[in-house]
Write a protein that holds these residues in place. Structure first.
Motif, PDB file in Angstrom:
ATOM      1  N   GLY A  70      -1.991   6.157   9.098  1.00  0.00           N
ATOM      2  CA  GLY A  70      -2.575   7.408   8.297  1.00  0.00           C
ATOM      3  C   GLY A  70      -2.917   6.461   7.155  1.00  0.00           C
ATOM      4  O   GLY A  70      -3.485   7.339   6.027  1.00  0.00           O
ATOM      5  N   GLU A  96      -7.371   6.193  12.807  1.00  0.00           N
ATOM      6  CA  GLU A  96      -6.965   7.150  11.475  1.00  0.00           C
ATOM      7  C   GLU A  96      -6.310   8.348  11.903  1.00  0.00           C
ATOM      8  O   GLU A  96      -6.965   9.103  12.389  1.00  0.00           O
ATOM      9  CB  GLU A  96      -8.084   6.966  10.612  1.00  0.00           C
ATOM     10  CG  GLU A  96      -7.486   7.532   9.079  1.00  0.00           C
ATOM     11  CD  GLU A  96      -8.551   7.018   8.060  1.00  0.00           C
ATOM     12  OE1 GLU A  96      -9.478   6.846   8.337  1.00  0.00           O
ATOM     13  OE2 GLU A  96      -8.037   7.292   7.092  1.00  0.00           O
ATOM     14  N   TYR A  97      -5.137   8.487  11.558  1.00  0.00           N
ATOM     15  CA  TYR A  97      -4.634   9.763  12.061  1.00  0.00           C
ATOM     16  C   TYR A  97      -3.677  10.317  10.544  1.00  0.00           C
ATOM     17  O   TYR A  97      -3.328   9.406   9.654  1.00  0.00           O
ATOM     18  CB  TYR A  97      -3.442   9.475  13.091  1.00  0.00           C
ATOM     19  CG  TYR A  97      -3.681   9.283  14.476  1.00  0.00           C
ATOM     20  CD1 TYR A  97      -4.688   9.898  15.271  1.00  0.00           C
ATOM     21  CD2 TYR A  97      -2.976   8.218  15.278  1.00  0.00           C
ATOM     22  CE1 TYR A  97      -4.910   9.853  16.263  1.00  0.00           C
ATOM     23  CE2 TYR A  97      -3.245   8.162  16.502  1.00  0.00           C
ATOM     24  CZ  TYR A  97      -4.168   8.825  17.093  1.00  0.00           C
ATOM     25  OH  TYR A  97      -4.486   8.533  18.437  1.00  0.00           O
ATOM     26  N   ASP A  98      -3.515  11.759  10.412  1.00  0.00           N
ATOM     27  CA  ASP A  98      -2.683  11.898   9.547  1.00  0.00           C
ATOM     28  C   ASP A  98      -1.484  11.655  10.010  1.00  0.00           C
ATOM     29  O   ASP A  98      -1.150  11.296  10.939  1.00  0.00           O
ATOM     30  CB  ASP A  98      -2.822  13.745   9.707  1.00  0.00           C
ATOM     31  CG  ASP A  98      -1.662  14.427   8.857  1.00  0.00           C
ATOM     32  OD1 ASP A  98      -2.174  15.054   7.809  1.00  0.00           O
ATOM     33  OD2 ASP A  98      -0.662  14.338   9.181  1.00  0.00           O
ATOM     34  N   GLU A  99      -0.475  11.404   8.522  1.00  0.00           N
ATOM     35  CA  GLU A  99       0.801  10.890   8.765  1.00  0.00           C
ATOM     36  C   GLU A  99       1.741  11.576   9.845  1.00  0.00           C
ATOM     37  O   GLU A  99       2.401  11.110  10.539  1.00  0.00           O
ATOM     38  CB  GLU A  99       1.416  10.768   7.497  1.00  0.00           C
ATOM     39  CG  GLU A  99       0.820   9.775   6.428  1.00  0.00           C
ATOM     40  CD  GLU A  99       1.250  10.225   4.868  1.00  0.00           C
ATOM     41  OE1 GLU A  99       1.956  11.032   4.875  1.00  0.00           O
ATOM     42  OE2 GLU A  99       0.776   9.541   4.082  1.00  0.00           O
TER      43      GLU A  99
ATOM     44  N   VAL B 111      -6.353   8.691   5.310  1.00  0.00           N
ATOM     45  CA  VAL B 111      -6.378  10.100   5.129  1.00  0.00           C
ATOM     46  C   VAL B 111      -4.725  10.647   4.643  1.00  0.00           C
ATOM     47  O   VAL B 111      -4.870  11.643   4.200  1.00  0.00           O
ATOM     48  CB  VAL B 111      -6.604  10.986   6.457  1.00  0.00           C
ATOM     49  CG1 VAL B 111      -7.978  10.670   6.791  1.00  0.00           C
ATOM     50  CG2 VAL B 111      -5.451  10.583   7.609  1.00  0.00           C
ATOM     51  N   ARG B 112      -3.876   9.796   4.732  1.00  0.00           N
ATOM     52  CA  ARG B 112      -2.433  10.106   4.283  1.00  0.00           C
ATOM     53  C   ARG B 112      -2.047  11.517   4.916  1.00  0.00           C
ATOM     54  O   ARG B 112      -2.466  11.660   6.382  1.00  0.00           O
ATOM     55  CB  ARG B 112      -2.518  10.261   2.862  1.00  0.00           C
ATOM     56  CG  ARG B 112      -2.720   8.695   2.128  1.00  0.00           C
ATOM     57  CD  ARG B 112      -1.492   8.407   1.189  1.00  0.00           C
ATOM     58  NE  ARG B 112      -0.151   8.446   1.872  1.00  0.00           N
ATOM     59  CZ  ARG B 112       0.742   7.885   1.291  1.00  0.00           C
ATOM     60  NH1 ARG B 112       0.684   7.477   0.032  1.00  0.00           N
ATOM     61  NH2 ARG B 112       2.058   8.186   1.860  1.00  0.00           N
TER      62      ARG B 112
END
Lengths: 275, 230
Positions: A70, A96-99, B111-112
Motif C-alpha cells: 500500500g 497496489e492495495y489500500d493498507e 495509496v496508503r
C-alpha cells in the motif's frame, strides 16, 4: 523447528517465490534476512510488505519482479529512493492495495478463506490498476457491494522480533506488533529472526503474556541476529539509525553495496560500527 | 501572528464538534491543529503519537496499534486530515504517483489508507502549497475518493492561502475563507479548476490570545510550523 543461520533460511527460498516481510515502513524489519537474500542473488521474487527499506534493498539488488503493497516509505524520509527509481524506470511490477485491503488479504490467507469483503477500495482507482479484483454483493438484506479482497498467500514469511526461544516462540517488546503474526499465518514457511535467543523461561518472564506474538505452531525457523533490524527501528533494543538511513537513501548504490552488502552479516555489522 | 498560526487554527477548526473520535493528522501543522483542538474546544478528541500510543495533552492514555486503527476506520469513528499531491473539485485525492500509473513520471507514497479512509469516515486535507498542479481537473490516480465517487464526507481542505469546503448543491469545492492578507483572486489563480466563490468571502479567523500562547509556548516552541509552509 530448528535454530538456523541467515544463510540456512535463504537456502530454503527459491527464485520466483512470494515472500512476505513483517514490520512497517522503516520499523522492525528483518533486515539481516533481507541482506542475506540480496547477497544470495535470488531473482523474480514477489515481495509482500508494508514497505520500507526491505523493499528498496531487494529492488536495488535486482531480486524483485513484483511488489505487493500500500506504500513504500522510510518514515523520516517519505519516499523510498530505490523503489521510486524502479517504478519510474518501469523495471518492477506493482500490485497496489489500500493498507487495510492488504491487512484483509493476509487475514483471509491466515484463515484459509479465498477472500474477505471490505469497503476499502470502492470508488477508487485501486480496482482500475488491479483488473482481477472483484466485488461481491452482500447476501443479506442490506445488499451492499463490497470489494472481495483475495487471500494474499505467501510461500515464505520473514519477520524480526525482539526475543525468541529455540522452539520458535517469540515476543515483541515495542509498542506495535505490526502484522507479523498474520504474515506467519499466511505463509507456508515461516522464519523469525530475533535480537536475542533466550530460554523459554526468560522469554515468558520478559513481559506480559500478550507480547508473546508468535508461538511455535507459526514458525519453522528461528535465527539470532543481533542488530538484525538495523537500520530500521527495533525499540526498545534500539531506535532507527537515522544517519545510516540518510546515507542509504543518498549513496551511490554500487558504492553502498560494496561497502556494506558484499560481505556477510558480520562484515555488515562491523562496517556499520566502523563508520 | 503568522500565516502558519492561522493554518494551525484552521486545521483545528476542522475537528470542531467531532466528539470522542480518533483525529489522525498527517503533517506537522495538522498535528498542531488537532492538539490545539483537543486542548481547547474539542476536549473529547482522541489523539495518537503517530504510532501505537494514545495521548491526552502530555499524558499517555492508551494503546492503538496499526491493526486496531483499521478497526476504528471501519467503525467510522475517525476523522483524518491527509496530504494531497493532487486533488480535484469533488475532493478526489492522489498521493500515489504522478503520470501514468503503469510507469509514473513521479512515484510518490502509494495509496496508503486513503481509499478505505474516505469510504468509511470523515476526511479533510492539508495542502501546504496551494498551486494549480495540486488543484487539478483530474487526478492521475484516485486514492482518496471524492463526493462523486462515494466519499462519506470531505469536510475541508486547508491550504497556506485559504479554507475550502464542499457546501454546494453538487458537493463540489467552494471557497470558504481566505487567510488574512490573501485575495480571492490569488486563490483562484492558484486553483486549476473553477472554484465556487460566494459573493462575500470571509477572512479565516485569527488565533485568540490563548490559542497563540498555546501554539507558541507549548505545542511548537521551536517554530517548526513556519518551515512547513515556507
Amino acid at each position: 523447528m530448528t535454530v538456523m543461520t541467515v544463510d540456512d533460511v535463504v537456502a530454503e527460498l527459491r527464485d520466483g517465490m512470494t515472500v512476505g516481510i513483517g514490520g512497517w515502513g522503516s520499523r522492525r524489519k528483518p533486515m539481516a534476512l533481507v541482506r542475506a537474500v540480496c547477497r544470495a542473488g535470488l531473482r523474480d521474487l514477489t515481495v509482500v510488505s508494508y514497505g520500507g527499506p526491505d523493499v528498496g534493498l531487494l529492488v536495488a539488488a535486482g531480486c524483485v519482479r513484483r511488489v505487493v503493497t500500500g506504500f513504500v516509505s522510510l518514515d523520516s524520509i517519505p519516499l523510498e529512493p530505490h523503489f521510486r527509481q524502479a517504478r519510474q524506470r518501469g523495471t518492477i511490477e506493482l500490485t497496489e492495495y489500500d493498507e487495510g485491503m492488504l491487512y484483509w488479504g493476509l487475514l483471509a490467507a491466515a484463515n484459509r478463506l479465498p477472500f474477505l469483503p471490505i469497503r476499502a477500495g470502492l470508488g477508487s482507482d485501486v480496482p482500475r490498476v488491479n483488473p482481477d479484483l472483484r466485488t461481491v454483493l452482500s447476501p443479506y438484506p442490506d445488499g451492499s457491494e463490497l470489494i472481495a479482497m483475495p487471500a494474499v498467500t505467501l510461500d515464505a514469511a520473514l519477520v524480526h522480533l525482539n526475543r525468541a526461544d529455540r522452539r520458535g516462540n517469540a515476543r515483541y517488546l515495542g509498542p506495535d506488533p505490526y502484522f507479523d503474526d498474520l504474515f506467519c499465518l499466511a505463509a507456508r514457511r515461516r522464519y523469525v529472526s530475533c535480537e536475542r535467543l533466550v530460554s523459554t523461561a526468560e522469554l515468558v518472564d520478559g513481559g506480559p503474556p500478550q507480547g508473546l506474538l508468535l508461538n511455535r505452531m507459526m514458525v519453522d525457523g528461528v535465527v539470532e541476529t543481533p542488530h538484525g533490524a538495523h537500520f530500521t527501528s527495533c525499540v526498545p533494543d534500539y531506535d532507527r539509525d537515522e544517519g545510516f538511513q540518510r546515507e542509504y537513501a543518498t549513496a551511490d548504490w554500487d558504492r553502498f553495496r560494496a561497502t556494506y552488502l558484499d560481505g556477510d552479516e558480520e562484515h555488515y555489522q562491523k562496517a556499520v560500527a566502523a563508520r | 501572528m503568522t500565516r502558519a498560526d492561522v493554518c494551525v487554527v484552521a486545521c483545528a477548526e476542522a475537528w470542531r464538534g467531532d466528539g470522542a473520535l480518533l483525529a489522525s493528522p498527517m503533517g506537522l501543522i495538522p498535528r498542531l491543529g488537532a492538539q490545539l483542538a483537543q486542548l481547547t474546544f474539542a476536549p473529547s478528541l482522541v489523539l495518537s503519537d503517530g504510532e501505537a500510543t494514545l495521548t491526552y495533552g502530555d499524558e499517555v492514555e492508551g494503546w492503538l496499534p496499526y491493526r486496531a486503527v483499521f478497526g476504528v476506520v471501519a467503525a467510522g469513528t475517525r476523522h483524518v486530515m491527509m496530504g494531497a499531491s493532487q486533488i480535484d473539485r469533488f475532493g478526489n485525492q492522489n498521493i500515489s504517483c504522478v503520470g501514468d500509473w503503469s510507469r509514473p513520471t513521479r512515484q510518490l507514497l502509494g495509496v496508503r489508507g486513503a481509499p478505505g479512509n474516505t469510504v468509511n469516515h470523515t476526511t479533510s486535507y492539508w495542502v501546504p502549497r496551494h498551486e494549480p498542479r495540486v488543484f487539478v481537473d483530474h487526478v492521475d490516480m484516485v486514492c482518496g475518493v471524492g463526493h462523486d465517487r462515494g466519499a462519506v464526507e470531505i469536510r475541508v481542505v486547508v491550504t497556506n492561502l485559504a479554507v475550502l469546503d464542499f457546501a454546494t448543491p453538487d458537493r463540489s469545492m467552494r471557497l470558504r475563507s481566505v487567510h488574512p492578507g490573501v485575495s480571492v483572486a490569488e486563490v483562484q489563480a492558484a486553483t486549476g479548476f473553477p472554484l465556487t466563490v460566494p459573493v462575500e468571502v470571509p477572512v479565516t479567523r485569527s488565533p485568540t490570545a490563548s490559542e497563540s500562547a498555546l501554539i507558541r509556548d507549548r505545542l511548537d516552541p521551536d517554530g517548526r510550523r513556519e518551515k512547513e509552509i515556507r
